[in-house]
Design a protein around this motif. Structure first.
Motif, mmCIF file in Angstrom:
data_model
loop_
_atom_site.group_PDB
_atom_site.id
_atom_site.type_symbol
_atom_site.label_atom_id
_atom_site.label_comp_id
_atom_site.label_asym_id
_atom_site.label_seq_id
_atom_site.Cartn_x
_atom_site.Cartn_y
_atom_site.Cartn_z
ATOM 1 N N PHE A 276 0.799 -1.219 0.000
ATOM 2 C CA PHE A 276 0.000 0.000 0.000
ATOM 3 C C PHE A 276 0.837 1.277 0.000
ATOM 4 O O PHE A 276 0.339 2.344 0.358
ATOM 5 N N LEU A 277 2.096 1.187 -0.423
ATOM 6 C CA LEU A 277 2.966 2.366 -0.388
ATOM 7 C C LEU A 277 2.430 3.510 -1.242
ATOM 8 O O LEU A 277 2.681 4.680 -0.956
ATOM 9 N N GLY A 278 1.663 3.188 -2.264
ATOM 10 C CA GLY A 278 1.104 4.229 -3.120
ATOM 11 C C GLY A 278 -0.006 5.027 -2.475
ATOM 12 O O GLY A 278 -0.465 6.026 -3.047
ATOM 13 N N GLU A 279 -0.456 4.604 -1.290
ATOM 14 C CA GLU A 279 -1.565 5.284 -0.618
ATOM 15 C C GLU A 279 -1.123 5.970 0.677
ATOM 16 O O GLU A 279 -1.938 6.261 1.539
ATOM 17 N N MET A 280 0.188 6.245 0.803
ATOM 18 C CA MET A 280 0.681 6.795 2.053
ATOM 19 C C MET A 280 0.196 8.216 2.321
ATOM 20 O O MET A 280 0.082 8.629 3.476
ATOM 21 N N GLY A 281 -0.104 8.973 1.268
ATOM 22 C CA GLY A 281 -0.636 10.320 1.482
ATOM 23 C C GLY A 281 -1.948 10.271 2.255
ATOM 24 O O GLY A 281 -2.149 11.007 3.231
ATOM 25 N N GLU A 282 -2.839 9.396 1.829
ATOM 26 C CA GLU A 282 -4.115 9.214 2.535
ATOM 27 C C GLU A 282 -3.874 8.730 3.965
ATOM 28 O O GLU A 282 -4.502 9.197 4.912
ATOM 29 N N PHE A 283 -2.941 7.790 4.115
ATOM 30 C CA PHE A 283 -2.646 7.236 5.429
ATOM 31 C C PHE A 283 -2.186 8.326 6.390
ATOM 32 O O PHE A 283 -2.673 8.420 7.526
ATOM 33 N N TYR A 284 -1.258 9.178 5.960
ATOM 34 C CA TYR A 284 -0.773 10.248 6.840
ATOM 35 C C TYR A 284 -1.907 11.202 7.215
ATOM 36 O O TYR A 284 -2.003 11.651 8.363
ATOM 37 N N ARG A 285 -2.773 11.521 6.269
ATOM 38 C CA ARG A 285 -3.890 12.421 6.565
ATOM 39 C C ARG A 285 -4.828 11.797 7.600
ATOM 40 O O ARG A 285 -5.217 12.441 8.587
ATOM 41 N N GLU A 286 -5.207 10.563 7.362
ATOM 42 C CA GLU A 286 -6.187 9.920 8.244
ATOM 43 C C GLU A 286 -5.605 9.637 9.634
ATOM 44 O O GLU A 286 -6.229 9.938 10.650
ATOM 45 N N MET A 287 -4.417 9.048 9.675
ATOM 46 C CA MET A 287 -3.819 8.712 10.964
ATOM 47 C C MET A 287 -3.374 9.960 11.706
ATOM 48 O O MET A 287 -3.514 10.061 12.936
ATOM 49 N N GLY A 288 -2.840 10.922 10.979
ATOM 50 C CA GLY A 288 -2.463 12.187 11.609
ATOM 51 C C GLY A 288 -3.673 12.875 12.229
ATOM 52 O O GLY A 288 -3.596 13.449 13.322
ATOM 53 N N GLY A 289 -4.809 12.798 11.537
ATOM 54 C CA GLY A 289 -6.036 13.385 12.073
ATOM 55 C C GLY A 289 -6.509 12.688 13.337
ATOM 56 O O GLY A 289 -6.959 13.339 14.287
ATOM 57 N N LEU A 290 -6.413 11.342 13.365
ATOM 58 C CA LEU A 290 -6.811 10.605 14.560
ATOM 59 C C LEU A 290 -5.907 10.936 15.741
ATOM 60 O O LEU A 290 -6.372 11.080 16.880
ATOM 61 N N ILE A 291 -4.609 11.068 15.469
ATOM 62 C CA ILE A 291 -3.672 11.423 16.545
ATOM 63 C C ILE A 291 -3.967 12.825 17.057
ATOM 64 O O ILE A 291 -4.024 13.061 18.275
ATOM 65 N N ALA A 292 -4.168 13.771 16.135
ATOM 66 C CA ALA A 292 -4.450 15.156 16.535
ATOM 67 C C ALA A 292 -5.740 15.264 17.340
ATOM 68 O O ALA A 292 -5.855 16.092 18.245
ATOM 69 N N ALA A 293 -6.716 14.395 17.025
ATOM 70 C CA ALA A 293 -8.007 14.418 17.721
ATOM 71 C C ALA A 293 -7.983 13.632 19.027
ATOM 72 O O ALA A 293 -8.990 13.563 19.732
ATOM 73 N N GLY A 294 -6.844 13.009 19.341
ATOM 74 C CA GLY A 294 -6.741 12.224 20.566
ATOM 75 C C GLY A 294 -7.426 10.878 20.485
ATOM 76 O O GLY A 294 -7.648 10.226 21.510
ATOM 77 N N LYS A 295 -7.745 10.424 19.270
ATOM 78 C CA LYS A 295 -8.422 9.140 19.102
ATOM 79 C C LYS A 295 -7.458 7.989 18.843
ATOM 80 O O LYS A 295 -7.879 6.833 18.732
ATOM 81 N N LEU A 296 -6.174 8.312 18.722
ATOM 82 C CA LEU A 296 -5.170 7.273 18.479
ATOM 83 C C LEU A 296 -3.951 7.577 19.340
ATOM 84 O O LEU A 296 -3.243 8.547 19.101
ATOM 85 N N THR A 297 -3.764 6.766 20.357
ATOM 86 C CA THR A 297 -2.609 6.920 21.227
ATOM 87 C C THR A 297 -1.727 5.686 21.090
ATOM 88 O O THR A 297 -2.107 4.703 20.451
ATOM 89 N N SER A 298 -0.568 5.746 21.685
ATOM 90 C CA SER A 298 0.343 4.612 21.594
ATOM 91 C C SER A 298 1.091 4.452 22.903
ATOM 92 O O SER A 298 1.170 5.375 23.720
ATOM 93 N N ARG A 299 1.613 3.275 23.089
ATOM 94 C CA ARG A 299 2.504 2.998 24.204
ATOM 95 C C ARG A 299 3.720 2.296 23.616
ATOM 96 O O ARG A 299 3.590 1.453 22.731
ATOM 97 N N GLU A 300 4.873 2.690 24.084
ATOM 98 C CA GLU A 300 6.104 2.098 23.573
ATOM 99 C C GLU A 300 6.850 1.378 24.695
ATOM 100 O O GLU A 300 6.824 1.808 25.849
ATOM 101 N N THR A 301 7.485 0.291 24.339
ATOM 102 C CA THR A 301 8.461 -0.366 25.209
ATOM 103 C C THR A 301 9.820 -0.028 24.618
ATOM 104 O O THR A 301 10.122 -0.431 23.494
ATOM 105 N N ILE A 302 10.608 0.755 25.344
ATOM 106 C CA ILE A 302 11.848 1.310 24.798
ATOM 107 C C ILE A 302 13.052 0.706 25.510
ATOM 108 O O ILE A 302 13.133 0.710 26.739
ATOM 109 N N ARG A 303 13.971 0.171 24.730
ATOM 110 C CA ARG A 303 15.248 -0.327 25.231
ATOM 111 C C ARG A 303 16.345 0.631 24.766
ATOM 112 O O ARG A 303 16.268 1.183 23.665
ATOM 113 N N LEU A 304 17.360 0.819 25.591
ATOM 114 C CA LEU A 304 18.380 1.829 25.332
ATOM 115 C C LEU A 304 19.678 1.206 24.823
ATOM 116 O O LEU A 304 20.189 0.253 25.417
ATOM 117 N N GLY A 305 20.178 1.763 23.735
ATOM 118 C CA GLY A 305 21.476 1.381 23.218
ATOM 119 C C GLY A 305 21.429 0.293 22.171
ATOM 120 O O GLY A 305 20.594 -0.614 22.229
#
Length: 329
Positions: A276-305
């Motif tokens: 779906f690489l050809g549809e990344m413009g739509e993806f950024y718009r839709e997912m960016g909008g969900l993040i900006a609206a607070g409807k899409l959050t994330s949790r990360e497990t981060i290891r250092l180094g």
């Protein structure tokens, strides 16, 4: 500039071990016209990398013994011989598992100016978020009112599927391992959860979805996929993203309810993010909008180094992550 990189030392039999990896210098090629040199800041480790440790034909070439491994990374341009990039630009690329990357400019994608922390482009705005978005909405054609079952719902892809489905008006059932992970999946909006460590998946799925499911988003395979076969409603759609249960087992699961594909007219389709690489413009718009609206959050497990990368990868197969597993350099 030092460039230590993790190399594949040997091919694993079953579950990989630290002995399958070797950290050593990987000399950088001389910078040519049109090339970039990038200091990696964040590395992604993902379950699909297990398949690349085997010497088998797949949708992406296998890692070669004695050669540097690769994977998703976000870094900063430290030298540019391309007019399209400047020093200081932040880029997304696939030369991870190492400190520094160099290559043609077309191998690097400049992060769009969305005001979002760079590591999210390895998560909800990258491979994992794209896999969730396109798998749910394109492959499974999920729509408002559908009952959606998601396995590994506390993982990077699964947690994004839960939230996208809820934002689109679906009923969501998420499976995760343990009470803490199930509680987080509920916080993300899931209508019900299944703790696969607490009892048989099918029994629990029948309890929370007595009328069956319309969509199954598969990250696990095994008992989860068989339970989805058993509870599928007419014309159910299955998006087959991954089967982590079988990556290290060396054998295939015996599906008791697979014959229901015929009776329920189930559609199964495997897919990968690259489709779906050809549809990344739509993806950024839709997912960016969900993040900006607070409807899409994330949790990360981060290891250092960089040294932490192999163990971070191995921990994916024992439930050692909640959300996206990342390595920060």
């Amino acid at each position: 500039m030092s460039n230590r990189a993790w190399h594949l030392a040997s091919r694993p039999q079953g579950l990989p071990t630290p002995a399958n990896f070797e950290l050593k210098e990987a000399p950088l090629p001389d910078l040519q016209d049109g090339w970039l040199k990038v200091r990696n800041d964040w590395l992604s480790v993902d379950p699909y990398m297990r398949g690349r440790m085997n010497d088998v034909k797949s949708y992406t070439p296998p890692f070669q013994i004695g050669e540097p491994m690769s994977g998703g990374a976000v870094g900063t341009v430290v030298e540019s011989r391309s007019p399209a990039f400047q020093e200081g630009d932040q880029v997304l690329h696939m030369a991870g598992w190492r400190e520094t990357a160099a290559g043609p400019a077309e191998n690097f994608n400049k992060l769009p100016p969305m005001g979002i922390a760079p590591h999210h482009f390895l998560g909800n705005l990258g491979l994992t978020g794209g896999t969730a978005y396109f798998g749910l909405l394109r492959v499974a054609a999920a729509k408002e009112g559908d009952v959606v079952f998601v396995s590994a719902a506390a993982g990077a892809v699964g947690s994004a599927v839960v939230q996208i489905a809820k934002a689109r008006g679906m009923t969501v059932i998420g499976s995760a391992g343990g009470a803490d992970k199930c509680a987080w999946v509920k916080e993300l909006g899931a209508d019900a959860t299944i703790d696969y460590k607490a009892g048989p998946v099918l029994k629990q799925l029948n309890e929370v979805a007595p009328k069956g499911i319309d969509v199954y988003f598969d990250n696990v395979g095994g008992d989860h996929l068989d339970a989805a076969f058993a509870t599928a409603r007419q014309n159910a759609r299955f998006a087959i993203c991954g089967m982590i249960d079988d990556y290290n087992s060396g054998s295939n699961h015996a599906f008791r309810y697979v014959m229901r594909i015929i009776a329920a007219r189930i559609m199964l389709k495997g897919f990968i993010y690259l489709d779906f690489l050809g549809e990344m413009g739509e993806f950024y718009r839709e997912m960016g909008g969900l993040i900006a609206a607070g409807k899409l959050t994330s949790r990360e497990t981060i290891r250092l180094g960089l040294e932490a990368a192999p163990q971070a990868f191995l921990d994916l197969f024992s439930g050692g992550n909640t959300g996206k597993m990342l390595v920060r350099l």
